[in-house]
Design a protein around this motif. Structure first.
Motif, PDB file in Angstrom:
ATOM      1  N   THR A  29       0.828  -1.211   0.000  1.00 14.67           N
ATOM      2  CA  THR A  29       0.000   0.000   0.000  1.00 14.67           C
ATOM      3  C   THR A  29       0.856   1.252   0.000  1.00 14.67           C
ATOM      4  OG1 THR A  29      -1.795  -1.142   1.164  1.00 14.67           O
ATOM      5  CG2 THR A  29      -1.794   1.263   1.233  1.00 14.67           C
ATOM      6  N   PHE A  30       1.823   1.322   0.915  1.00 16.85           N
ATOM      7  CA  PHE A  30       2.673   2.514   0.976  1.00 16.85           C
ATOM      8  C   PHE A  30       3.552   2.637  -0.264  1.00 16.85           C
ATOM      9  CE2 PHE A  30       1.771   2.033   5.572  1.00 16.85           C
ATOM     10  CZ  PHE A  30       1.301   3.315   5.810  1.00 16.85           C
ATOM     11  N   TYR A  31       3.979   1.517  -0.807  1.00 17.55           N
ATOM     12  CA  TYR A  31       4.781   1.568  -2.025  1.00 17.55           C
ATOM     13  C   TYR A  31       3.936   2.028  -3.205  1.00 17.55           C
ATOM     14  CZ  TYR A  31       8.519   0.266  -5.213  1.00 17.55           C
ATOM     15  OH  TYR A  31       9.526   0.303  -6.145  1.00 17.55           O
ATOM     16  N   PHE A  32       2.676   1.588  -3.237  1.00 17.34           N
ATOM     17  CA  PHE A  32       1.756   2.033  -4.292  1.00 17.34           C
ATOM     18  C   PHE A  32       1.550   3.547  -4.212  1.00 17.34           C
ATOM     19  CE2 PHE A  32      -2.483   2.958  -5.914  1.00 17.34           C
ATOM     20  CZ  PHE A  32      -2.471   2.308  -7.138  1.00 17.34           C
ATOM     21  N   ILE A  33       1.423   4.085  -2.998  1.00 16.36           N
ATOM     22  CA  ILE A  33       1.254   5.532  -2.821  1.00 16.36           C
ATOM     23  C   ILE A  33       2.487   6.278  -3.341  1.00 16.36           C
ATOM     24  CG2 ILE A  33       1.026   7.360  -1.094  1.00 16.36           C
ATOM     25  CD1 ILE A  33      -0.680   5.424   0.547  1.00 16.36           C
ATOM     26  N   LEU A  34       3.680   5.734  -3.094  1.00 18.46           N
ATOM     27  CA  LEU A  34       4.893   6.355  -3.631  1.00 18.46           C
ATOM     28  C   LEU A  34       4.884   6.351  -5.160  1.00 18.46           C
ATOM     29  CD1 LEU A  34       7.665   4.938  -1.253  1.00 18.46           C
ATOM     30  CD2 LEU A  34       6.722   7.255  -1.293  1.00 18.46           C
ATOM     31  N   LEU A  35       4.422   5.260  -5.759  1.00 17.35           N
ATOM     32  CA  LEU A  35       4.331   5.192  -7.215  1.00 17.35           C
ATOM     33  C   LEU A  35       3.319   6.189  -7.759  1.00 17.35           C
ATOM     34  CD1 LEU A  35       4.497   1.334  -7.897  1.00 17.35           C
ATOM     35  CD2 LEU A  35       6.308   3.037  -8.174  1.00 17.35           C
ATOM     36  N   VAL A  36       2.250   6.442  -6.994  1.00 18.27           N
ATOM     37  CA  VAL A  36       1.253   7.428  -7.421  1.00 18.27           C
ATOM     38  C   VAL A  36       1.890   8.803  -7.570  1.00 18.27           C
ATOM     39  CG1 VAL A  36      -0.803   8.685  -6.657  1.00 18.27           C
ATOM     40  CG2 VAL A  36      -0.751   6.196  -6.513  1.00 18.27           C
ATOM     41  N   PHE A  37       2.755   9.183  -6.638  1.00 20.71           N
ATOM     42  CA  PHE A  37       3.417  10.480  -6.718  1.00 20.71           C
ATOM     43  C   PHE A  37       4.573  10.464  -7.724  1.00 20.71           C
ATOM     44  CE2 PHE A  37       1.398  10.837  -2.548  1.00 20.71           C
ATOM     45  CZ  PHE A  37       0.845  12.108  -2.640  1.00 20.71           C
ATOM     46  N   PHE A  38       5.083   9.280  -8.052  1.00 21.38           N
ATOM     47  CA  PHE A  38       6.175   9.188  -9.020  1.00 21.38           C
ATOM     48  C   PHE A  38       5.661   9.285 -10.454  1.00 21.38           C
ATOM     49  CE2 PHE A  38       9.322   6.852 -11.565  1.00 21.38           C
ATOM     50  CZ  PHE A  38      10.459   7.563 -11.236  1.00 21.38           C
ATOM     51  N   ARG A 116      -4.499  11.181  -8.133  1.00 20.80           N
ATOM     52  CA  ARG A 116      -3.688  10.874  -6.960  1.00 20.80           C
ATOM     53  C   ARG A 116      -4.568  10.633  -5.734  1.00 20.80           C
ATOM     54  NH1 ARG A 116       1.041  15.505  -7.704  1.00 20.80           N
ATOM     55  NH2 ARG A 116       2.179  14.447  -9.388  1.00 20.80           N
ATOM     56  N   LEU A 117      -5.489  11.553  -5.480  1.00 18.38           N
ATOM     57  CA  LEU A 117      -6.356  11.392  -4.307  1.00 18.38           C
ATOM     58  C   LEU A 117      -7.235  10.154  -4.444  1.00 18.38           C
ATOM     59  CD1 LEU A 117      -7.425  15.112  -3.737  1.00 18.38           C
ATOM     60  CD2 LEU A 117      -5.746  13.791  -2.448  1.00 18.38           C
ATOM     61  N   PHE A 118      -7.762   9.935  -5.639  1.00 17.97           N
ATOM     62  CA  PHE A 118      -8.624   8.778  -5.867  1.00 17.97           C
ATOM     63  C   PHE A 118      -7.877   7.472  -5.641  1.00 17.97           C
ATOM     64  CE2 PHE A 118     -10.231   5.515  -8.770  1.00 17.97           C
ATOM     65  CZ  PHE A 118     -11.553   5.430  -8.359  1.00 17.97           C
ATOM     66  N   LEU A 119      -6.700   7.340  -6.218  1.00 16.99           N
ATOM     67  CA  LEU A 119      -5.922   6.100  -6.091  1.00 16.99           C
ATOM     68  C   LEU A 119      -5.479   5.866  -4.651  1.00 16.99           C
ATOM     69  CD1 LEU A 119      -3.716   6.384  -9.308  1.00 16.99           C
ATOM     70  CD2 LEU A 119      -5.602   4.786  -8.938  1.00 16.99           C
ATOM     71  N   ILE A 120      -5.049   6.923  -3.967  1.00 14.65           N
ATOM     72  CA  ILE A 120      -4.585   6.770  -2.583  1.00 14.65           C
ATOM     73  C   ILE A 120      -5.727   6.350  -1.674  1.00 14.65           C
ATOM     74  CG2 ILE A 120      -3.695   8.041  -0.598  1.00 14.65           C
ATOM     75  CD1 ILE A 120      -2.025   9.681  -2.549  1.00 14.65           C
ATOM     76  N   ILE A 121      -6.892   7.005  -1.810  1.00  7.98           N
ATOM     77  CA  ILE A 121      -8.027   6.672  -0.947  1.00  7.98           C
ATOM     78  C   ILE A 121      -8.513   5.258  -1.206  1.00  7.98           C
ATOM     79  CG2 ILE A 121     -10.440   7.237  -0.459  1.00  7.98           C
ATOM     80  CD1 ILE A 121      -9.745  10.160  -0.973  1.00  7.98           C
ATOM     81  N   MET A 122      -8.600   4.866  -2.465  1.00  7.25           N
ATOM     82  CA  MET A 122      -9.111   3.537  -2.794  1.00  7.25           C
ATOM     83  C   MET A 122      -8.160   2.434  -2.340  1.00  7.25           C
ATOM     84  SD  MET A 122     -12.085   3.904  -4.311  1.00  7.25           S
ATOM     85  CE  MET A 122     -12.470   2.666  -5.530  1.00  7.25           C
ATOM     86  N   MET A 123      -6.850   2.631  -2.534  1.00  6.78           N
ATOM     87  CA  MET A 123      -5.896   1.603  -2.102  1.00  6.78           C
ATOM     88  C   MET A 123      -5.846   1.507  -0.584  1.00  6.78           C
ATOM     89  SD  MET A 123      -3.900  -0.796  -2.928  1.00  6.78           S
ATOM     90  CE  MET A 123      -3.732  -0.584  -4.702  1.00  6.78           C
ATOM     91  N   SER A 124      -5.921   2.645   0.109  1.00  8.69           N
ATOM     92  CA  SER A 124      -5.961   2.612   1.573  1.00  8.69           C
ATOM     93  C   SER A 124      -7.222   1.929   2.067  1.00  8.69           C
ATOM     94  CB  SER A 124      -5.886   4.045   2.125  1.00  8.69           C
ATOM     95  OG  SER A 124      -4.710   4.696   1.696  1.00  8.69           O
ATOM     96  N   THR A 125      -8.307   2.095   1.346  1.00  2.99           N
ATOM     97  CA  THR A 125      -9.557   1.444   1.715  1.00  2.99           C
ATOM     98  C   THR A 125      -9.452  -0.064   1.567  1.00  2.99           C
ATOM     99  OG1 THR A 125     -10.813   3.394   1.017  1.00  2.99           O
ATOM    100  CG2 THR A 125     -12.034   1.349   1.273  1.00  2.99           C
ATOM    101  N   ILE A 126      -8.783  -0.524   0.513  1.00  2.00           N
ATOM    102  CA  ILE A 126      -8.566  -1.966   0.348  1.00  2.00           C
ATOM    103  C   ILE A 126      -7.791  -2.511   1.539  1.00  2.00           C
ATOM    104  CG2 ILE A 126      -7.402  -3.720  -1.049  1.00  2.00           C
ATOM    105  CD1 ILE A 126      -7.983  -2.105  -3.505  1.00  2.00           C
ATOM    106  N   LEU A 127      -6.784  -1.770   1.991  1.00  2.00           N
ATOM    107  CA  LEU A 127      -5.974  -2.221   3.121  1.00  2.00           C
ATOM    108  C   LEU A 127      -6.825  -2.406   4.374  1.00  2.00           C
ATOM    109  CD1 LEU A 127      -3.239  -2.745   4.550  1.00  2.00           C
ATOM    110  CD2 LEU A 127      -3.086  -0.266   4.901  1.00  2.00           C
ATOM    111  N   THR A 128      -7.653  -1.425   4.710  1.00  2.00           N
ATOM    112  CA  THR A 128      -8.429  -1.507   5.950  1.00  2.00           C
ATOM    113  C   THR A 128      -9.584  -2.490   5.836  1.00  2.00           C
ATOM    114  OG1 THR A 128      -9.753   0.410   5.241  1.00  2.00           O
ATOM    115  CG2 THR A 128      -7.826   0.827   6.629  1.00  2.00           C
TER     116      THR A 128
END
Length: 267
Positions: A29-38, A116-128
């Motif tokens: 999840t955190f690595y995916f968030i880094l890729l979103v900003f990359f 960015r916001l959409f991908l981060i929120i959705m991936m974090s939601t999958i985690l929880t």
């Protein structure tokens, strides 16, 4: 309200994502968030969007359920996107009125902010949604364990994050109950000027803070009565082990990284 906010909730079903080690899901999840900003172009964000859809498919969670949970946060996302569009200059100008202008770079930047916001929120939601709070606590504690040699309280931090996630739905339910009680007394939250609406929130915040502090005190008393004294002298009831699926996830993340780097520098 608990059905609208997904952060902090856990849905127990049998899926491939649910069976993964919590450390793997946290790292991914955190690595995916880094890729979103990359990522820096439409093709890169499209690739990450496909990865997100594939993760939702493997989690066996309904896609409509995600969008329903995203609805309460859509206004924050739209406000950020509109602010980016109206106050970013550069490129071809489509509209100009004083400090406000709509340009090609502004529209492109607004699209990037939205993705960015959409991908981060959705991936974090999958985690929880796919990780139980106790598993999340164990995963965070194991990942932060090397820092304990530097005096960092990894166990306490993991416990704090777990409790915070656990009580998000509870506090939202209490806020909804307080709002219903205030409405029954004639308080209107959707009428009047902006100042009137802000004043109407005060009768909600005061009892909500009082309830939160009372709940925290009850939780602390319960933990002390059961002999909780932090991580010192504690043993583990649950042990985390990596398996083949976790290795597959890490290999896939490496492959996605190579693809995103190639897209960034060659497209």
């Amino acid at each position: 309200m608990n059905d609208k906010i997904l952060i902090g909730r856990y849905i127990q079903i049998d899926s491939w994502v649910h069976s993964l080690d919590p450390r793997t899901k946290l790292i991914a999840t955190f690595y995916f968030i880094l890729l979103v900003f990359f990522a820096n172009n439409i093709l890169g964000y499209g690739t990450l969007f496909l990865v997100l859809l594939f993760g939702i498919k493997l989690s066996r969670l309904d896609l409509k359920f995600f969008f329903k949970g995203l609805k309460p946060m859509i206004w924050i996302i739209l406000f950020t996107v509109v602010f980016q569009i109206l106050f970013t200059s550069g490129g071809q100008t489509y509209f100009n009125w004083g400090p406000i202008s709509i340009t090609s770079l502004g529209l492109l930047g607004g699209f990037y902010i939205f993705m960015r916001l959409f991908l981060i929120i959705m991936m974090s939601t999958i985690l929880t949604l796919t990780t139980a709070p106790l598993e999340l606590t164990d995963g965070i504690e194991h990942l932060l364990r090397p820092l304990t040699h530097l005096g960092f309280p990894s166990h306490e931090v993991a416990l704090m994050l777990s409790i915070a996630l656990r009580y998000v739905p509870t506090l939202l339910d209490e806020a909804q109950t307080i709002m219903n009680a205030q409405r029954s007394r004639g308080v209107e939250f959707d009428e009047g000027s902006m100042m009137d609406r802000m004043k109407a929130i005060v009768p909600i915040l005061v009892p909500l803070f009082v309830s939160a502090f009372n709940r925290a005190e009850e939780l602390a008393t319960a933990m002390e009565s059961r002999g909780y004294h932090g991580a010192e002298g504690r043993t583990k009831y649950r042990y985390l082990d990596y398996d083949r699926n976790d290795v597959i996830v890490l290999c896939v993340m490496i492959l996605i990284t190579i693809i995103i780097i190639g897209i960034r520098f060659y497209f």
